[in-house]
Motif scaffolding. Sequence first.
Motif, PDB file in Angstrom:
ATOM      1  N   GLN A  88       0.818  -1.208   0.000  1.00 43.08           N
ATOM      2  CA  GLN A  88       0.000   0.000   0.000  1.00 43.08           C
ATOM      3  C   GLN A  88       0.851   1.256   0.000  1.00 43.08           C
ATOM      4  O   GLN A  88       1.976   1.254   0.494  1.00 43.08           O
ATOM      5  N   VAL A  89       0.300   2.302  -0.594  1.00 45.55           N
ATOM      6  CA  VAL A  89       0.951   3.602  -0.647  1.00 45.55           C
ATOM      7  C   VAL A  89      -0.064   4.628  -0.150  1.00 45.55           C
ATOM      8  O   VAL A  89      -1.185   4.701  -0.655  1.00 45.55           O
ATOM      9  N   ASN A  90       0.337   5.395   0.850  1.00 47.40           N
ATOM     10  CA  ASN A  90      -0.530   6.395   1.440  1.00 47.40           C
ATOM     11  C   ASN A  90       0.206   7.736   1.455  1.00 47.40           C
ATOM     12  O   ASN A  90       1.299   7.830   2.014  1.00 47.40           O
ATOM     13  N   LYS A  91      -0.362   8.742   0.829  1.00 49.14           N
ATOM     14  CA  LYS A  91       0.247  10.075   0.778  1.00 49.14           C
ATOM     15  C   LYS A  91      -0.183  10.875   2.002  1.00 49.14           C
ATOM     16  O   LYS A  91      -1.367  10.952   2.320  1.00 49.14           O
ATOM     17  N   TYR A  92       0.795  11.454   2.690  1.00 50.12           N
ATOM     18  CA  TYR A  92       0.475  12.344   3.807  1.00 50.12           C
ATOM     19  C   TYR A  92       0.008  13.682   3.240  1.00 50.12           C
ATOM     20  O   TYR A  92       0.584  14.197   2.284  1.00 50.12           O
ATOM     21  N   ARG A  93      -1.050  14.215   3.847  1.00 52.04           N
ATOM     22  CA  ARG A  93      -1.557  15.522   3.431  1.00 52.04           C
ATOM     23  C   ARG A  93      -1.741  16.393   4.670  1.00 52.04           C
ATOM     24  O   ARG A  93      -2.040  15.904   5.755  1.00 52.04           O
ATOM     25  N   SER A  94      -1.586  17.699   4.474  1.00 55.32           N
ATOM     26  CA  SER A  94      -1.795  18.635   5.572  1.00 55.32           C
ATOM     27  C   SER A  94      -3.286  18.726   5.884  1.00 55.32           C
ATOM     28  O   SER A  94      -4.138  18.327   5.076  1.00 55.32           O
ATOM     29  N   LEU A  95      -3.595  19.270   7.046  1.00 55.28           N
ATOM     30  CA  LEU A  95      -4.998  19.461   7.428  1.00 55.28           C
ATOM     31  C   LEU A  95      -5.700  20.360   6.413  1.00 55.28           C
ATOM     32  O   LEU A  95      -6.829  20.074   6.004  1.00 55.28           O
ATOM     33  N   LYS A  96      -5.016  21.389   5.961  1.00 56.57           N
ATOM     34  CA  LYS A  96      -5.593  22.299   4.965  1.00 56.57           C
ATOM     35  C   LYS A  96      -5.919  21.547   3.672  1.00 56.57           C
ATOM     36  O   LYS A  96      -6.991  21.717   3.099  1.00 56.57           O
ATOM     37  N   GLU A  97      -4.979  20.711   3.212  1.00 59.37           N
ATOM     38  CA  GLU A  97      -5.219  19.923   1.993  1.00 59.37           C
ATOM     39  C   GLU A  97      -6.421  18.989   2.170  1.00 59.37           C
ATOM     40  O   GLU A  97      -7.230  18.834   1.258  1.00 59.37           O
ATOM     41  N   LYS A  98      -6.526  18.404   3.337  1.00 60.38           N
ATOM     42  CA  LYS A  98      -7.664  17.517   3.599  1.00 60.38           C
ATOM     43  C   LYS A  98      -8.976  18.292   3.616  1.00 60.38           C
ATOM     44  O   LYS A  98      -9.968  17.862   3.024  1.00 60.38           O
ATOM     45  N   LEU A  99      -8.988  19.430   4.292  1.00 59.66           N
ATOM     46  CA  LEU A  99     -10.212  20.237   4.383  1.00 59.66           C
ATOM     47  C   LEU A  99     -10.652  20.762   3.020  1.00 59.66           C
ATOM     48  O   LEU A  99     -11.848  20.854   2.737  1.00 59.66           O
ATOM     49  N   LEU A 100      -9.680  21.109   2.179  1.00 56.57           N
ATOM     50  CA  LEU A 100      -9.993  21.656   0.859  1.00 56.57           C
ATOM     51  C   LEU A 100     -10.067  20.579  -0.228  1.00 56.57           C
ATOM     52  O   LEU A 100     -10.307  20.881  -1.394  1.00 56.57           O
ATOM     53  N   GLY A 101      -9.862  19.324   0.154  1.00 55.18           N
ATOM     54  CA  GLY A 101      -9.938  18.230  -0.817  1.00 55.18           C
ATOM     55  C   GLY A 101      -8.817  18.261  -1.837  1.00 55.18           C
ATOM     56  O   GLY A 101      -8.988  17.803  -2.969  1.00 55.18           O
ATOM     57  N   GLN A 102      -7.659  18.762  -1.436  1.00 50.91           N
ATOM     58  CA  GLN A 102      -6.532  18.907  -2.354  1.00 50.91           C
ATOM     59  C   GLN A 102      -5.520  17.767  -2.198  1.00 50.91           C
ATOM     60  O   GLN A 102      -5.423  17.157  -1.138  1.00 50.91           O
ATOM     61  N   ASN A 103      -4.774  17.531  -3.266  1.00 47.77           N
ATOM     62  CA  ASN A 103      -3.634  16.620  -3.241  1.00 47.77           C
ATOM     63  C   ASN A 103      -4.024  15.199  -2.813  1.00 47.77           C
ATOM     64  O   ASN A 103      -3.275  14.527  -2.113  1.00 47.77           O
ATOM     65  N   LYS A 104      -5.186  14.747  -3.240  1.00 45.20           N
ATOM     66  CA  LYS A 104      -5.668  13.418  -2.864  1.00 45.20           C
ATOM     67  C   LYS A 104      -4.833  12.325  -3.516  1.00 45.20           C
ATOM     68  O   LYS A 104      -4.305  12.489  -4.609  1.00 45.20           O
ATOM     69  N   MET A 105      -4.756  11.211  -2.829  1.00 46.52           N
ATOM     70  CA  MET A 105      -4.080  10.026  -3.357  1.00 46.52           C
ATOM     71  C   MET A 105      -4.990   9.374  -4.384  1.00 46.52           C
ATOM     72  O   MET A 105      -6.162   9.116  -4.099  1.00 46.52           O
ATOM     73  N   THR A 106      -4.463   9.129  -5.574  1.00 47.63           N
ATOM     74  CA  THR A 106      -5.238   8.491  -6.633  1.00 47.63           C
ATOM     75  C   THR A 106      -4.408   7.385  -7.273  1.00 47.63           C
ATOM     76  O   THR A 106      -3.204   7.280  -7.035  1.00 47.63           O
ATOM     77  N   ALA A 107      -5.028   6.586  -8.097  1.00 47.46           N
ATOM     78  CA  ALA A 107      -4.333   5.508  -8.797  1.00 47.46           C
ATOM     79  C   ALA A 107      -3.287   6.044  -9.780  1.00 47.46           C
ATOM     80  O   ALA A 107      -2.391   5.317 -10.188  1.00 47.46           O
ATOM     81  N   SER A 108      -3.379   7.320 -10.151  1.00 50.86           N
ATOM     82  CA  SER A 108      -2.402   7.903 -11.069  1.00 50.86           C
ATOM     83  C   SER A 108      -1.255   8.609 -10.336  1.00 50.86           C
ATOM     84  O   SER A 108      -0.373   9.182 -10.980  1.00 50.86           O
ATOM     85  N   ASP A 109      -1.236   8.552  -9.017  1.00 45.99           N
ATOM     86  CA  ASP A 109      -0.177   9.191  -8.238  1.00 45.99           C
ATOM     87  C   ASP A 109       1.195   8.704  -8.708  1.00 45.99           C
ATOM     88  O   ASP A 109       1.398   7.507  -8.931  1.00 45.99           O
ATOM     89  N   SER A 110       2.134   9.612  -8.852  1.00 49.99           N
ATOM     90  CA  SER A 110       3.446   9.266  -9.406  1.00 49.99           C
ATOM     91  C   SER A 110       4.223   8.283  -8.525  1.00 49.99           C
ATOM     92  O   SER A 110       4.934   7.415  -9.047  1.00 49.99           O
ATOM     93  N   CYS A 111       4.078   8.365  -7.223  1.00 56.41           N
ATOM     94  CA  CYS A 111       4.779   7.427  -6.337  1.00 56.41           C
ATOM     95  C   CYS A 111       4.194   6.019  -6.484  1.00 56.41           C
ATOM     96  O   CYS A 111       4.937   5.039  -6.594  1.00 56.41           O
ATOM     97  N   LEU A 112       2.895   5.925  -6.521  1.00 59.73           N
ATOM     98  CA  LEU A 112       2.241   4.633  -6.716  1.00 59.73           C
ATOM     99  C   LEU A 112       2.650   4.036  -8.062  1.00 59.73           C
ATOM    100  O   LEU A 112       2.992   2.854  -8.153  1.00 59.73           O
ATOM    101  N   GLN A 113       2.648   4.848  -9.097  1.00 58.66           N
ATOM    102  CA  GLN A 113       3.025   4.374 -10.428  1.00 58.66           C
ATOM    103  C   GLN A 113       4.494   3.956 -10.470  1.00 58.66           C
ATOM    104  O   GLN A 113       4.850   2.999 -11.156  1.00 58.66           O
ATOM    105  N   PHE A 114       5.348   4.661  -9.731  1.00 60.66           N
ATOM    106  CA  PHE A 114       6.761   4.291  -9.651  1.00 60.66           C
ATOM    107  C   PHE A 114       6.905   2.856  -9.115  1.00 60.66           C
ATOM    108  O   PHE A 114       7.624   2.041  -9.685  1.00 60.66           O
TER     109      PHE A 114
END
Length: 131
Positions: A88-114
């Motif tokens: 599994q790959v889980n991206k850490y996000r700031s509270l602000k990113e979570k509240l604003l729905g930004q920078n979500k982990m998706t199947a196209s995430d570059s780290c996951l794809q790596f």
Amino acid sequence: MKQVIEFKTSMFDVSKEEENPINPIYGLSLLEWLRIKLEGKIDITEPDAEDWGWSSELEYEDKSYLIGACAFYEQNDDPTSEIEWIFQVNKYRSLKEKLLGQNKMTASDSCLQFFKELFDQEPRIKDVEIT
């Protein structure tokens, strides 16, 4: 939100792993293999035991991630047989990113794809898929 890569391999003898002191779940050998394979490219922390397997942390493209590994192996299974794995790959996000729905982990995430490409390129790893 985490993303998961599933695959099968017989390249790790999980019966020789250090025992997980929290829960008898295997997966340490995959994270140790990744640390060695990626040395000098990506710094991966020492694996830590979790109740669901083993985890490490890393920085990839200036973002922080937790990676985790779990092998479907029980003590009486043949350790040289093909074992199913969850990575599994889980991206850490700031509270602000979570509240604003930004920078979500998706199947196209570059780290996951790596990591998917890394597993795809290893001939001893089979049936690699993001689920």
